[in-house]
Design a protein around this motif. Structure first.
Motif, short mmCIF file in Angstrom:
data_model
loop_
_atom_site.label_atom_id
_atom_site.label_comp_id
_atom_site.label_asym_id
_atom_site.label_seq_id
_atom_site.Cartn_x
_atom_site.Cartn_y
_atom_site.Cartn_z
N ASN A 120 0.82 -1.20 0.00
CA ASN A 120 0.00 0.00 0.00
C ASN A 120 0.86 1.25 0.00
O ASN A 120 1.77 1.39 0.82
CB ASN A 120 -0.91 0.02 1.22
CG ASN A 120 -2.04 -0.97 1.12
OD1 ASN A 120 -2.36 -1.48 0.05
ND2 ASN A 120 -2.68 -1.27 2.25
N ARG A 121 0.54 2.14 -0.91
CA ARG A 121 1.11 3.48 -0.90
C ARG A 121 0.11 4.41 -0.18
O ARG A 121 -0.64 3.96 0.67
CB ARG A 121 1.42 3.92 -2.32
CG ARG A 121 2.46 3.01 -2.99
CD ARG A 121 2.62 3.28 -4.48
NE ARG A 121 3.69 2.49 -5.07
CZ ARG A 121 3.60 1.23 -5.48
NH1 ARG A 121 2.44 0.59 -5.37
NH2 ARG A 121 4.63 0.60 -6.01
N MET A 122 0.11 5.69 -0.52
CA MET A 122 -0.77 6.62 0.18
C MET A 122 -2.17 6.70 -0.41
O MET A 122 -3.00 7.46 0.07
CB MET A 122 -0.12 8.02 0.19
CG MET A 122 1.13 8.10 1.02
SD MET A 122 0.84 7.68 2.76
CE MET A 122 0.81 9.31 3.49
N ASP A 123 -2.43 5.92 -1.44
CA ASP A 123 -3.74 5.96 -2.09
C ASP A 123 -4.37 4.57 -2.13
O ASP A 123 -5.11 4.23 -3.04
CB ASP A 123 -3.62 6.51 -3.50
CG ASP A 123 -2.64 5.71 -4.37
OD1 ASP A 123 -1.95 4.83 -3.82
OD2 ASP A 123 -2.56 5.97 -5.59
N SER A 124 -4.09 3.75 -1.12
CA SER A 124 -4.55 2.36 -1.15
C SER A 124 -6.07 2.29 -0.99
O SER A 124 -6.70 3.16 -0.38
CB SER A 124 -3.87 1.57 -0.03
OG SER A 124 -4.18 2.12 1.24
N ARG A 125 -6.64 1.23 -1.55
CA ARG A 125 -8.07 1.01 -1.39
C ARG A 125 -8.42 0.75 0.07
O ARG A 125 -9.39 1.30 0.60
CB ARG A 125 -8.52 -0.17 -2.26
CG ARG A 125 -8.40 0.07 -3.76
CD ARG A 125 -8.86 -1.15 -4.56
NE ARG A 125 -8.14 -2.37 -4.22
CZ ARG A 125 -6.95 -2.69 -4.71
NH1 ARG A 125 -6.33 -1.89 -5.56
NH2 ARG A 125 -6.36 -3.82 -4.37
N PRO A 127 -6.28 0.63 3.65
CA PRO A 127 -5.00 0.72 4.36
C PRO A 127 -4.85 -0.36 5.43
O PRO A 127 -5.84 -0.93 5.91
CB PRO A 127 -5.06 2.11 5.01
CG PRO A 127 -6.18 2.83 4.33
CD PRO A 127 -7.15 1.78 3.89
N VAL A 128 -3.60 -0.63 5.81
CA VAL A 128 -3.35 -1.48 6.98
C VAL A 128 -3.77 -0.68 8.22
O VAL A 128 -3.31 0.45 8.41
CB VAL A 128 -1.87 -1.88 7.07
CG1 VAL A 128 -1.62 -2.69 8.34
CG2 VAL A 128 -1.44 -2.67 5.84
N PRO A 129 -4.64 -1.22 9.05
CA PRO A 129 -5.08 -0.47 10.24
C PRO A 129 -3.91 -0.16 11.17
O PRO A 129 -3.02 -1.00 11.37
CB PRO A 129 -6.07 -1.42 10.93
CG PRO A 129 -6.50 -2.38 9.86
CD PRO A 129 -5.32 -2.53 8.95
N THR A 130 -3.89 1.05 11.69
CA THR A 130 -2.87 1.40 12.68
C THR A 130 -3.26 0.77 14.01
O THR A 130 -4.37 0.95 14.50
CB THR A 130 -2.74 2.92 12.82
OG1 THR A 130 -4.02 3.47 13.12
CG2 THR A 130 -2.23 3.54 11.54
N VAL A 131 -2.34 0.01 14.57
CA VAL A 131 -2.57 -0.72 15.81
C VAL A 131 -1.49 -0.34 16.80
O VAL A 131 -0.29 -0.33 16.46
CB VAL A 131 -2.56 -2.25 15.56
CG1 VAL A 131 -2.69 -3.02 16.87
CG2 VAL A 131 -3.69 -2.64 14.61
N ARG A 132 -1.87 -0.01 17.98
CA ARG A 132 -0.93 0.42 19.00
C ARG A 132 0.14 -0.65 19.23
O ARG A 132 -0.15 -1.83 19.37
CB ARG A 132 -1.66 0.71 20.31
CG ARG A 132 -0.77 1.29 21.40
CD ARG A 132 -1.58 1.67 22.63
NE ARG A 132 -0.75 2.26 23.67
CZ ARG A 132 -1.21 2.69 24.83
NH1 ARG A 132 -2.50 2.57 25.11
NH2 ARG A 132 -0.37 3.21 25.72
N ALA A 140 1.40 6.33 7.24
CA ALA A 140 1.62 5.37 6.15
C ALA A 140 0.57 4.28 6.17
O ALA A 140 0.02 3.94 7.22
CB ALA A 140 3.02 4.77 6.25
N GLU A 141 0.31 3.67 4.99
CA GLU A 141 -0.82 2.75 4.84
C GLU A 141 -0.41 1.31 4.57
O GLU A 141 -1.27 0.45 4.41
CB GLU A 141 -1.72 3.25 3.70
CG GLU A 141 -2.29 4.63 3.96
CD GLU A 141 -3.23 5.11 2.87
OE1 GLU A 141 -3.50 4.34 1.92
OE2 GLU A 141 -3.70 6.26 2.96
N GLY A 142 0.90 1.03 4.52
CA GLY A 142 1.35 -0.32 4.24
C GLY A 142 1.62 -1.12 5.49
O GLY A 142 1.39 -0.67 6.62
N ALA A 163 2.28 -2.15 11.03
CA ALA A 163 1.54 -1.11 10.32
C ALA A 163 2.42 0.13 10.23
O ALA A 163 3.48 0.23 10.85
CB ALA A 163 0.23 -0.80 11.04
N GLY A 164 1.95 1.10 9.42
CA GLY A 164 2.66 2.36 9.32
C GLY A 164 3.93 2.30 8.51
O GLY A 164 4.79 3.17 8.62
#
Length: 471
Positions: A120-125, A127-132, A140-142, A163-164
């Protein structure tokens, strides 16, 4: 040893290809313990159209969909991210988690861990969820997701591994059963919306006993990473760079301060070097399989962090450095590391055209050899256009993911030189008049050799393929 794909595909009932496939194919199978000719002399037969329109396989094989982009993650962390890419399978155990690669046959093996990249770049369908706790750059979305499967390939859990990160393309397994995920980008903090530098390798652990670190392995370089492979004897790590623009990428080796040091040891740092083939500035200029080069030079990278200048543009001295377009898959087999250049085009700045090369580097001889060449004349509807991810099948064959135009295949190569179609993506993302299919990625086998796992890049789909594999 050489063959043409027209001859090979004629034996499988798929004549009509014009691509040349030549080289010493036996070299590619040195890493398999039970090296036999997968599928005999003609693969597993013609592909049967899937009535559900997902995956075409030979008769007798079947698939199970493990994961689809956009579906809810069973962990509750969000949706399954898009752009499925590189992947590896690791054994799961009832008692302990082992201490290295190759333990999949021992007692207590009760399932499989799959670690899967999301490019995933910055325009992904999705994104990878941000998880603490497992997020590097919240902008970032990858990243990676982790699937835990039981012995029957049922999904026990599916969650975010890291993530991130950005543009997580390929990577490779470590010697101690972790996954090195590679960012195929080199944006710096403040560019394109990112808040941290990117272009690094991260070590992803899939067990809760060894939590993933979100600190990048900076000594391994900041560049457009593709894949990595370890020398199991020395602990040296080889890395490919898939740079998109001329002068293209380099082939690297990383000499760790703590070689074979186990989980987390790569954070101790090391030395990054790039390969120089004397008098060969561009690998595409080599066209004859079997051509070898002795006296390979390894030149220390002046600035591995590429603070001001990308590594491929840095000054490597009077001898320069050796480049290659589309450096992709990388794996260890026998006593050698193999790496793929997916294609080269003179129109992009390469010296010669080809539709794929496979190279072998032998550290003990310090020798580089061109093993296989694809192309350039091809029918893109048939398998063999632009090889990408590569996997050594434990039964003795090679599985290659195709990333080119037209129909997309996982194709196999036997020790006898036969090229055959193993799978075809049936998910049409275009229209009936102008069909389009996403590439395959991440092909890998389960530790017990009974299942092939593979991703469809788009729409993101992870398959488990079982059937009459020949062992």
């Amino acid at each position: 040893m050489s063959t043409t794909r027209r001859q090979a595909l004629a034996r499988t009932g798929a004549a009509g290809a014009a691509i040349a496939f030549s080289g010493a194919l036996t070299e590619l199978f040195a890493g398999t313990a039970a090296a036999q000719s997968t599928g005999g002399s003609a693969g597993y037969g013609p592909l049967v159209p899937d009535p559900d329109g997902l995956l075409d396989l030979p008769r007798g094989f079947r698939y199970r969909v493990l994961s689809r982009e956009g579906d809810p993650l069973p962990s509750g962390e969000g949706a399954v991210p898009s752009n499925f890419d590189g992947m590896a399978a690791f054994p799961s155990r009832r008692h302990g988690h082992g201490h290295g690669r190759g333990h999949g046959h021992g007692h207590g093996h009760d399932g499989v861990w799959l670690v899967r990249n999301h490019e995933n770049r910055m325009d992904s369908r999705v994104p990878v969820p941000t998880v603490r706790g497992v997020t590097y750059d919240p902008a970032a979305e990858g990243g990676c997701t982790v699937l835990h499967l039981d012995r029957h390939n049922a999904v026990r859990e599916e969650r975010v591994g890291i993530a991130g990160t950005s543009t997580n393309c390929a990577g490779g397994p470590s010697l101690w059963d972790t996954w090195l995920t590679c960012e195929e980008t080199e944006y710096q903090a403040g560019e394109a919306g990112y808040t941290k530098d990117h272009g690094f390798v991260f070590e992803v652990s899939f067990t809760r006993e060894r939590p993933t670190s979100v600190e990048p392995l900076t000594a391994m370089g900041r560049f457009q990473h593709e894949a990595v492979a370890f020398d199991p004897r020395t602990g040296v790590v080889y890395e490919t760079e898939d740079a998109f623009d001329h002068p293209f990428g380099l082939f690297y080796r990383f000499l760790p301060e703590k070689p074979r040091g186990g989980y987390g040891s790569l954070h101790a740092g090391g030395t990054l070097e790039a390969m120089r083939v004397p008098d060969v500035p561009d690998l595409s200029s080599v066209t004859e399989p079997g051509t070898g080069f002795d006296g390979i030079e390894w030149v220390e990278v002046p600035d591995p962090l590429a603070r001001k200048t990308p590594i491929r543009h840095q000054d490597f001295g009077r001898g320069g450095i050796t480049h290659a377009q589309k450096l992709e898959g990388c794996y260890w087999g026998g006593r050698s590391v193999y790496f793929v250049t997916s294609f080269a085009r003179r129109s992009d700045g390469s010296e010669r055209d080809h539709f794929g090369q496979i190279w072998r580097y032998e550290p003990h001889r310090n020798r580089l050899t061109l093993v296989v060449v694809f192309g350039p004349d091809t029918d893109v509807q048939l398998p063999g256009d632009e090889p990408d991810n590569i996997c050594l099948a434990p039964s003795g064959g090679l599985m290659v993911c195709e990333d080119g135009a037209g129909a997309q295949h996982v194709f196999g190569v036997t020790r006898r030189g036969t090229v055959y179609a193993m799978a075809r993506n049936a998910q049409n993302t275009g229209t009936p008049e102008k069909p389009a299919w996403g590439e395959f990625a991440g092909v890998t086998f389960s530790p017990d050799h009974r299942t092939m796992y593979v991703n469809c890049y788009t729409p993101g789909t992870t398959f488990a393929v079982t059937g009459p594999w020949r062992h």
